[in-house]
Motif scaffolding. Structure first.
Motif, PDB file in Angstrom:
ATOM      1  N   ARG A  96      15.846 -29.109 -11.628  1.00 43.56           N
ATOM      2  CA  ARG A  96      15.341 -27.781 -12.015  1.00 43.56           C
ATOM      3  C   ARG A  96      16.467 -26.933 -12.603  1.00 43.56           C
ATOM      4  N   THR A 102      11.731 -21.155 -16.674  1.00 41.95           N
ATOM      5  CA  THR A 102      10.478 -21.464 -17.384  1.00 41.95           C
ATOM      6  C   THR A 102      10.466 -20.853 -18.789  1.00 41.95           C
ATOM      7  N   ASN A 123       8.293 -25.313 -23.964  1.00 42.46           N
ATOM      8  CA  ASN A 123       9.581 -25.384 -23.262  1.00 42.46           C
ATOM      9  C   ASN A 123      10.073 -26.801 -22.967  1.00 42.46           C
TER      10      ASN A 123
HETATM   11  P1  GDP Z   1       7.795 -24.642 -14.701  1.00 45.26           P
HETATM   12  O1  GDP Z   1       7.716 -25.215 -13.317  1.00 45.26           O
HETATM   13  O2  GDP Z   1       9.130 -24.006 -15.001  1.00 45.26           O
HETATM   14  O3  GDP Z   1       7.426 -25.642 -15.779  1.00 45.26           O
HETATM   15  O4  GDP Z   1       6.747 -23.423 -14.790  1.00 45.26           O
HETATM   16  P2  GDP Z   1       5.303 -23.234 -14.124  1.00 45.26           P
HETATM   17  O5  GDP Z   1       5.026 -24.287 -13.105  1.00 45.26           O
HETATM   18  O6  GDP Z   1       5.206 -21.816 -13.714  1.00 45.26           O
HETATM   19  O7  GDP Z   1       4.324 -23.416 -15.367  1.00 45.26           O
HETATM   20  C1  GDP Z   1       4.049 -24.715 -15.868  1.00 45.26           C
HETATM   21  C2  GDP Z   1       4.078 -24.673 -17.373  1.00 45.26           C
HETATM   22  O8  GDP Z   1       3.037 -23.823 -17.846  1.00 45.26           O
HETATM   23  C3  GDP Z   1       5.355 -24.078 -17.994  1.00 45.26           C
HETATM   24  O9  GDP Z   1       6.415 -24.995 -18.083  1.00 45.26           O
HETATM   25  C4  GDP Z   1       4.847 -23.682 -19.363  1.00 45.26           C
HETATM   26  O10 GDP Z   1       4.739 -24.822 -20.224  1.00 45.26           O
HETATM   27  C5  GDP Z   1       3.447 -23.193 -19.039  1.00 45.26           C
HETATM   28  N1  GDP Z   1       3.453 -21.736 -18.827  1.00 45.26           N
HETATM   29  C6  GDP Z   1       3.843 -21.039 -17.721  1.00 45.26           C
HETATM   30  N2  GDP Z   1       3.716 -19.718 -17.908  1.00 45.26           N
HETATM   31  C7  GDP Z   1       3.223 -19.563 -19.158  1.00 45.26           C
HETATM   32  C8  GDP Z   1       2.879 -18.434 -19.952  1.00 45.26           C
HETATM   33  O11 GDP Z   1       2.986 -17.287 -19.524  1.00 45.26           O
HETATM   34  N3  GDP Z   1       2.410 -18.688 -21.219  1.00 45.26           N
HETATM   35  C9  GDP Z   1       2.270 -19.945 -21.713  1.00 45.26           C
HETATM   36  N4  GDP Z   1       1.814 -20.113 -22.961  1.00 45.26           N
HETATM   37  N5  GDP Z   1       2.591 -21.034 -21.002  1.00 45.26           N
HETATM   38  C10 GDP Z   1       3.060 -20.849 -19.741  1.00 45.26           C
END
Ligand code: GDP
Ligand code: MG
Length: 160
Positions: A96, A102, A123
């Motif tokens: 991580r 994120t 991302n």
């Molecule tokens: P991660 O664990 O850092 O990947 O983040 P999360 O588990 O919170 O979210 C999973 C994935 O959803 C992220 O890596 C992004 O690809 C997507 N995502 C999260 N938040 C957003 C947002 O506010 N907008 C958009 N378009 N995608 C999001």
């Protein structure tokens, strides 16, 4: 077989890492694999895979109520992904850190997202957020027999 490594076996974690479709389309697969490889973690699963909707929905089921959920499912199924399992002591939290925040604009330089991406919706990489989810996601994306247990030649040079 390295007897001096047995003591740490119970501390060994599994994390599910995935190069998302944008990372594959942008030719970043080698760059991303390289960061985990150079750190010293052990690759135990690797495949290029076209993710279907049901799998994407199960993987991201905790985000089902979010407004961006439909676009997230479209994004993850929009092209092939590279699925990986990496193992090691502390690999979940460390991966991580290597991946970064994120939102790539908030991710530190030196991290994968900090160096290679600009938007949350693109991302480039996924990493499990806990050892429990590391196991859950590994079982979700890989079938029995697709993982490889092996001892890297460098093992005694990474762990005392
Ligand atoms: P991660 O664990 O850092 O990947 O983040 P999360 O588990 O919170 O979210 C999973 C994935 O959803 C992220 O890596 C992004 O690809 C997507 N995502 C999260 N938040 C957003 C947002 O506010 N907008 C958009 N378009 N995608 C999001
Ligand atoms: Mg997450």
């Amino acid at each position: 077989f390295l007897p001096h490594l047995v003591a740490s076996l119970e501390q060994v974690e599994q994390t599910y890492i995935m190069v998302k479709p944008d990372g594959v389309q942008r030719g970043l697969v080698g760059e991303i694999i390289s960061r985990f490889e150079r750190k010293g973690f052990k690759l135990t699963g690797l495949k290029l895979f076209q993710c279907h909707k049901e799998l994407a929905e199960e993987h991201y089921k905790d985000l089902k109520t979010k407004s961006f959920y439909p676009t997230l499912i479209d994004y993850i199924t929009s092209g092939p992904v590279v699925c990986m399992v990496w193992e090691g002591v502390g690999v979940v939290a460390s991966a991580r850190k290597l991946i970064g925040s994120t939102n790539p604009l908030q991710a530190e330089p030196g991290t994968i997202r900090g160096d290679l991406a600009v938007q949350t919706g693109r991302n480039v990489v996924h990493g499990s957020d806990s050892p429990e989810n590391g196991k859950r996601e590994t079982a979700l994306w890989f079938k029995e027999g697709e993982l490889c247990e092996w001892t890297p030649a460098q093992a005694p040079w990474l762990m005392e």
